[in-house]
Design a protein around this motif. Structure first.
Motif, short mmCIF file in Angstrom:
data_model
loop_
_atom_site.label_atom_id
_atom_site.label_comp_id
_atom_site.label_asym_id
_atom_site.label_seq_id
_atom_site.Cartn_x
_atom_site.Cartn_y
_atom_site.Cartn_z
N ASP A 34 1.27 -1.35 -0.01
CA ASP A 34 0.08 0.52 -0.15
C ASP A 34 1.05 1.42 0.30
N PRO A 35 1.18 2.03 -0.23
CA PRO A 35 1.50 3.53 -0.72
C PRO A 35 1.18 4.28 0.52
N ILE A 36 2.01 4.94 1.14
CA ILE A 36 2.80 5.32 2.05
C ILE A 36 2.34 7.07 1.84
N PRO A 37 1.85 7.71 2.35
CA PRO A 37 1.58 9.17 1.78
C PRO A 37 2.95 9.91 2.34
N ASP A 38 2.97 11.18 1.85
CA ASP A 38 4.17 12.30 2.68
C ASP A 38 3.86 12.70 3.59
N ALA A 39 4.23 14.00 4.36
CA ALA A 39 4.07 14.58 5.09
C ALA A 39 2.71 15.08 5.10
N GLN A 40 2.53 16.49 3.13
CA GLN A 40 1.47 16.80 3.16
C GLN A 40 0.43 15.95 2.48
N GLY A 41 -0.06 14.15 2.95
CA GLY A 41 -0.89 13.26 2.22
C GLY A 41 -0.34 13.00 0.97
N ASN A 42 0.82 13.89 0.31
CA ASN A 42 0.50 13.00 -1.32
C ASN A 42 0.91 11.44 -1.25
N TYR A 43 0.57 10.99 -2.32
CA TYR A 43 0.97 9.84 -2.53
C TYR A 43 1.29 9.05 -4.28
N GLU A 44 1.88 8.48 -4.67
CA GLU A 44 2.56 7.77 -5.61
C GLU A 44 0.59 6.11 -5.61
N GLN A 45 0.43 6.93 -6.78
CA GLN A 45 -0.40 5.84 -6.79
C GLN A 45 -0.16 4.41 -7.66
N PRO A 46 -0.14 3.50 -6.85
CA PRO A 46 0.71 2.33 -7.60
C PRO A 46 -0.01 1.48 -9.29
N LYS A 47 0.30 1.28 -10.59
CA LYS A 47 0.04 0.95 -11.27
C LYS A 47 -0.75 -0.61 -11.63
N HIS A 48 -1.21 -0.85 -10.79
CA HIS A 48 -1.14 -3.04 -10.35
C HIS A 48 -1.90 -2.71 -10.66
N THR A 49 -2.53 -4.13 -11.33
CA THR A 49 -3.42 -4.85 -11.77
C THR A 49 -4.55 -5.88 -10.85
N GLN A 50 -5.10 -6.23 -10.53
CA GLN A 50 -5.96 -7.23 -9.76
C GLN A 50 -5.78 -8.60 -10.51
N LEU A 51 -5.30 -9.45 -10.14
CA LEU A 51 -4.37 -10.96 -10.31
C LEU A 51 -5.97 -11.42 -11.11
N SER A 52 -7.12 -11.31 -10.76
CA SER A 52 -8.63 -11.56 -10.85
C SER A 52 -8.99 -10.84 -12.55
N GLN A 53 -8.71 -10.24 -12.89
CA GLN A 53 -8.47 -9.73 -14.30
C GLN A 53 -7.92 -9.97 -14.88
N LEU A 54 -6.47 -11.12 -15.26
CA LEU A 54 -5.40 -10.91 -16.08
C LEU A 54 -6.33 -12.64 -16.57
N LYS A 55 -5.72 -13.08 -17.71
CA LYS A 55 -6.67 -13.71 -18.22
C LYS A 55 -4.60 -14.72 -18.45
N PRO A 56 -5.19 -15.96 -19.32
CA PRO A 56 -3.38 -17.64 -18.88
C PRO A 56 -2.81 -16.05 -19.81
N GLN A 57 -1.31 -16.80 -19.53
CA GLN A 57 0.17 -16.49 -20.31
C GLN A 57 0.99 -14.82 -19.75
N ASP A 58 -0.57 -14.51 -18.86
CA ASP A 58 -0.41 -13.01 -18.10
C ASP A 58 1.04 -13.31 -16.94
N SER A 59 1.99 -12.29 -16.81
CA SER A 59 2.79 -12.95 -15.49
C SER A 59 2.96 -11.17 -15.38
#
Length: 218
Positions: free
Chosen positions: A128-153
């Protein structure tokens, strides 16, 4: 300064809030395992402190001050989780409950020093992203495994369920952040998957797949 109870409500509303939509009293009561009447009383207190807007019989949402407070609570929680894992050798399934207690420490100087000691981590041990002192954080570009298809990795970059039971389930199957995972097969009937890691191939349910987030291989 806010009470522990007030901070717990603020954090709960934050996690339930979807944009500007009101969070219902019953939703909050269900998440916090308390009576709706108790929730109403607290929402009125938060409204008096201008931390939340409360609309009788409809629900509540955080104000900008409430959102800032929520970000600071989350920042403290996730920094403490990193500290517990990196400096005190806790496992990732042990840190959540301890961090729940530590997140209410009020000293900003302590938390800023903690952040510096840890070299300003961007993510906690669960991805999970950690907000900085100003409350800003980097939104991760992740994909839920349940949305993937065979051969994705990709590599496991986050888990939605941080409960002890779920993390111990992953440990049992030698799955942790950074584990390379390949989708071998997907069963449309029940949404289950067969995945492959460096150690093994194993079937996982849709429930498990919904909890895992991968950073896809480019």
């Amino acid at each position: 300064m806010h009470s522990v109870s007030e901070e717990n409500y603020i954090k709960t509303i934050y996690h339930l809030q979807d944009g500007d939509a009101l969070v219902s009293t019953n939703e909050i009561a269900g998440r916090m395992n308390t009576k709706a009447s108790s929730v109403t009383d607290m929402l009125k207190k938060l409204a008096e402190k201008q931390l939340a807007e409360y609309v009788p019989y409809k629900g509540s949402r955080l104000t900008s001050a409430g959102l800032d407070c929520a970000m600071q609570i989350i920042r403290k929680h996730r920094l403490w989780e990193v500290f517990l894992v990196e400096k005190l050798n806790f496992s990732w399934d042990e840190v959540h409950e301890v961090a729940e207690q530590l997140e209410h420490i009020q000293s900003r100087k302590l938390i800023d020093q903690l952040d510096q000691l840890l070299d300003h981590p961007k993510y906690d041990p669960h991805g999970d992203p950690i907000p900085d002192a100003q409350g800003n954080y980097e939104q991760p570009k992740h994909t839920q495994l349940s949305q993937l298809k065979p051969q994705d990795s990709g590599v496991l970059a986050g888990v939605l369920d941080t409960s002890t039971r779920f993390l111990q389930y992953l440990d049992k199957h030698q799955i942790e952040l950074g584990t390379q995972i390949t989708i071998v097969d997907h069963e449309e009937f029940d949404g289950s998957f067969i995945i492959k890691t460096a150690q093994k191939s194993l079937p996982i349910s849709k429930t498990v797949a919904d909890q895992l987030y991968l950073k896809l291989n480019s």
